[in-house]
Design an enzyme around this catalytic site. Structure first.
Site, PDB file in Angstrom:
ATOM      1  N   HIS A   7       1.524   0.430  -0.023  1.00 48.11           N
ATOM      2  CA  HIS A   7       2.332  -0.651  -0.597  1.00 48.11           C
ATOM      3  C   HIS A   7       1.487  -1.568  -1.470  1.00 48.11           C
ATOM      4  CE1 HIS A   7       1.033  -2.382   3.371  1.00 48.11           C
ATOM      5  NE2 HIS A   7       0.788  -3.453   2.644  1.00 48.11           N
ATOM      6  N   HIS A  79      -2.384  -8.151  -2.250  1.00 47.15           N
ATOM      7  CA  HIS A  79      -3.252  -7.017  -1.921  1.00 47.15           C
ATOM      8  C   HIS A  79      -2.544  -5.705  -2.215  1.00 47.15           C
ATOM      9  CE1 HIS A  79      -1.014  -7.513   1.964  1.00 47.15           C
ATOM     10  NE2 HIS A  79      -1.068  -6.203   2.013  1.00 47.15           N
ATOM     11  N   GLU A 129      -6.170  -3.288   1.651  1.00 56.32           N
ATOM     12  CA  GLU A 129      -5.841  -3.042   3.057  1.00 56.32           C
ATOM     13  C   GLU A 129      -5.873  -1.542   3.309  1.00 56.32           C
ATOM     14  OE1 GLU A 129      -1.758  -4.105   3.884  1.00 56.32           O
ATOM     15  OE2 GLU A 129      -2.073  -4.105   6.054  1.00 56.32           O
TER      16      GLU A 129
HETATM   17 CO    CO Z   1       0.014  -5.169   3.492  1.00 53.67          CO
END
Ligand code: CO
Length: 135
Positions: A7, A79, A129
Protein backbone atom coordinates in the site's frame (compact mmCIF):
# COMPACT_ATOMS: atom_id res chain seq x y z
CA UNK A 1 11.77 -11.49 0.24
CA UNK A 2 9.81 -8.41 -0.84
CA UNK A 3 6.96 -9.60 -3.06
CA UNK A 4 4.70 -6.65 -3.85
CA UNK A 5 3.73 -3.05 -3.16
CA UNK A 6 1.19 -3.58 -0.40
CA UNK A 7 0.00 0.00 0.00
CA UNK A 8 0.78 3.69 -0.19
CA UNK A 9 -0.20 5.63 2.94
CA UNK A 10 -1.45 9.19 3.15
CA UNK A 11 -1.65 11.00 6.50
CA UNK A 12 -4.96 12.87 6.70
CA UNK A 13 -6.12 15.47 9.24
CA UNK A 14 -9.84 14.71 8.65
CA UNK A 15 -10.43 10.98 8.14
CA UNK A 16 -14.15 11.21 7.26
CA UNK A 17 -13.54 13.90 4.69
CA UNK A 18 -10.69 11.90 3.12
CA UNK A 19 -12.77 8.68 3.07
CA UNK A 20 -15.57 10.56 1.32
CA UNK A 21 -13.10 11.90 -1.24
CA UNK A 22 -11.68 8.50 -2.16
CA UNK A 23 -15.04 6.71 -2.05
CA UNK A 24 -17.42 9.24 -3.58
CA UNK A 25 -15.30 11.67 -5.58
CA UNK A 26 -12.73 9.18 -6.87
CA UNK A 27 -15.11 6.19 -6.84
CA UNK A 28 -12.57 3.77 -5.35
CA UNK A 29 -13.85 0.74 -3.45
CA UNK A 30 -13.68 1.25 0.36
CA UNK A 31 -12.81 -1.82 2.39
CA UNK A 32 -13.33 -0.26 5.85
CA UNK A 33 -11.49 1.28 8.76
CA UNK A 34 -9.40 -0.43 11.40
CA UNK A 35 -7.56 0.80 14.49
CA UNK A 36 -3.93 -0.33 14.45
CA UNK A 37 -3.58 -0.12 18.23
CA UNK A 38 0.15 -0.90 18.24
CA UNK A 39 0.73 2.05 15.89
CA UNK A 40 -1.82 4.36 17.63
CA UNK A 41 -3.31 4.89 14.18
CA UNK A 42 -6.75 4.64 12.64
CA UNK A 43 -6.51 3.31 9.10
CA UNK A 44 -8.88 3.22 6.12
CA UNK A 45 -8.11 1.01 3.13
CA UNK A 46 -8.99 1.43 -0.54
CA UNK A 47 -7.90 -1.57 -2.62
CA UNK A 48 -7.07 -0.66 -6.19
CA UNK A 49 -5.60 -2.98 -8.80
CA UNK A 50 -2.70 -4.83 -7.21
CA UNK A 51 -2.24 -2.48 -4.26
CA UNK A 52 -4.14 -0.29 -1.80
CA UNK A 53 -4.31 3.29 -0.63
CA UNK A 54 -4.14 3.47 3.17
CA UNK A 55 -5.39 6.63 4.86
CA UNK A 56 -3.77 7.05 8.27
CA UNK A 57 -5.06 9.25 11.06
CA UNK A 58 -4.01 9.54 14.72
CA UNK A 59 -5.92 7.38 17.24
CA UNK A 60 -6.88 9.58 20.20
CA UNK A 61 -4.58 12.34 19.00
CA UNK A 62 -1.45 10.27 19.79
CA UNK A 63 1.36 8.50 18.00
CA UNK A 64 3.58 9.06 14.98
CA UNK A 65 0.79 10.35 12.71
CA UNK A 66 -0.15 13.01 15.27
CA UNK A 67 3.48 14.20 15.28
CA UNK A 68 3.54 14.19 11.48
CA UNK A 69 0.36 16.32 11.31
CA UNK A 70 1.82 18.79 13.81
CA UNK A 71 4.56 19.43 11.26
CA UNK A 72 2.34 19.10 8.17
CA UNK A 73 -1.19 20.11 9.23
CA UNK A 74 -2.69 19.61 5.79
CA UNK A 75 -1.44 16.00 5.63
CA UNK A 76 0.75 14.37 3.00
CA UNK A 77 2.25 11.20 1.60
CA UNK A 78 3.41 9.30 4.68
CA UNK A 79 4.92 5.95 3.71
CA UNK A 80 4.89 3.13 1.26
CA UNK A 81 4.68 -0.49 2.30
CA UNK A 82 6.21 -3.59 0.76
CA UNK A 83 4.75 -6.98 1.50
CA UNK A 84 7.33 -9.57 2.52
CA UNK A 85 7.03 -13.33 2.85
CA UNK A 86 9.62 -13.41 5.66
CA UNK A 87 9.88 -10.18 7.62
CA UNK A 88 12.51 -11.38 10.09
CA UNK A 89 14.81 -12.57 7.32
CA UNK A 90 14.38 -9.28 5.43
CA UNK A 91 15.05 -7.19 8.55
CA UNK A 92 18.21 -9.20 9.26
CA UNK A 93 19.35 -8.91 5.63
CA UNK A 94 18.74 -5.14 5.53
CA UNK A 95 20.39 -4.53 8.93
CA UNK A 96 23.39 -6.38 7.58
CA UNK A 97 23.47 -3.85 4.74
CA UNK A 98 23.36 -0.97 7.22
CA UNK A 99 19.67 -0.02 7.17
CA UNK A 100 18.29 1.58 10.33
CA UNK A 101 14.83 0.62 11.61
CA UNK A 102 12.43 2.64 13.78
CA UNK A 103 11.98 -0.29 16.18
CA UNK A 104 13.99 -3.34 17.21
CA UNK A 105 11.42 -5.88 16.06
CA UNK A 106 8.19 -6.10 14.03
CA UNK A 107 4.92 -5.31 15.84
CA UNK A 108 1.23 -5.83 15.01
CA UNK A 109 -0.19 -3.47 12.38
CA UNK A 110 -3.56 -3.33 10.62
CA UNK A 111 -5.08 -6.62 9.35
CA UNK A 112 -3.02 -8.61 11.91
CA UNK A 113 0.10 -8.11 9.84
CA UNK A 114 3.53 -7.90 11.45
CA UNK A 115 5.06 -4.58 10.46
CA UNK A 116 8.29 -2.64 10.87
CA UNK A 117 9.46 0.68 9.46
CA UNK A 118 12.82 1.51 7.91
CA UNK A 119 14.13 4.93 8.93
CA UNK A 120 13.69 7.48 6.11
CA UNK A 121 17.34 8.47 6.41
CA UNK A 122 18.20 4.99 5.13
CA UNK A 123 15.91 5.37 2.08
CA UNK A 124 16.39 8.79 0.45
CA UNK A 125 13.91 10.44 2.81
CA UNK A 126 11.07 7.95 2.22
CA UNK A 127 9.52 6.08 5.14
CA UNK A 128 9.21 2.43 4.10
CA UNK A 129 7.13 -0.18 5.92
CA UNK A 130 7.65 -3.91 5.60
CA UNK A 131 4.59 -6.04 6.29
CA UNK A 132 4.10 -9.76 6.60
CA UNK A 133 0.49 -10.99 6.50
CA UNK A 134 -0.78 -13.23 9.30
CA UNK A 135 -1.23 -16.83 8.28
CO1 CO B 1 1.07 1.28 6.30
Amino acid sequence: MITELDHIAIAVPDLDRAIARFMKDFGIEFSGTEDAIGQKTTTAFFPIKGTQIELVHPMNGEGAIAKYLEKKPSGGLHHLCFKTDDILADVAMLKEKGYVFLSDAPSPGAHNCQVIFIHPKSCDGVLIELSQPAH
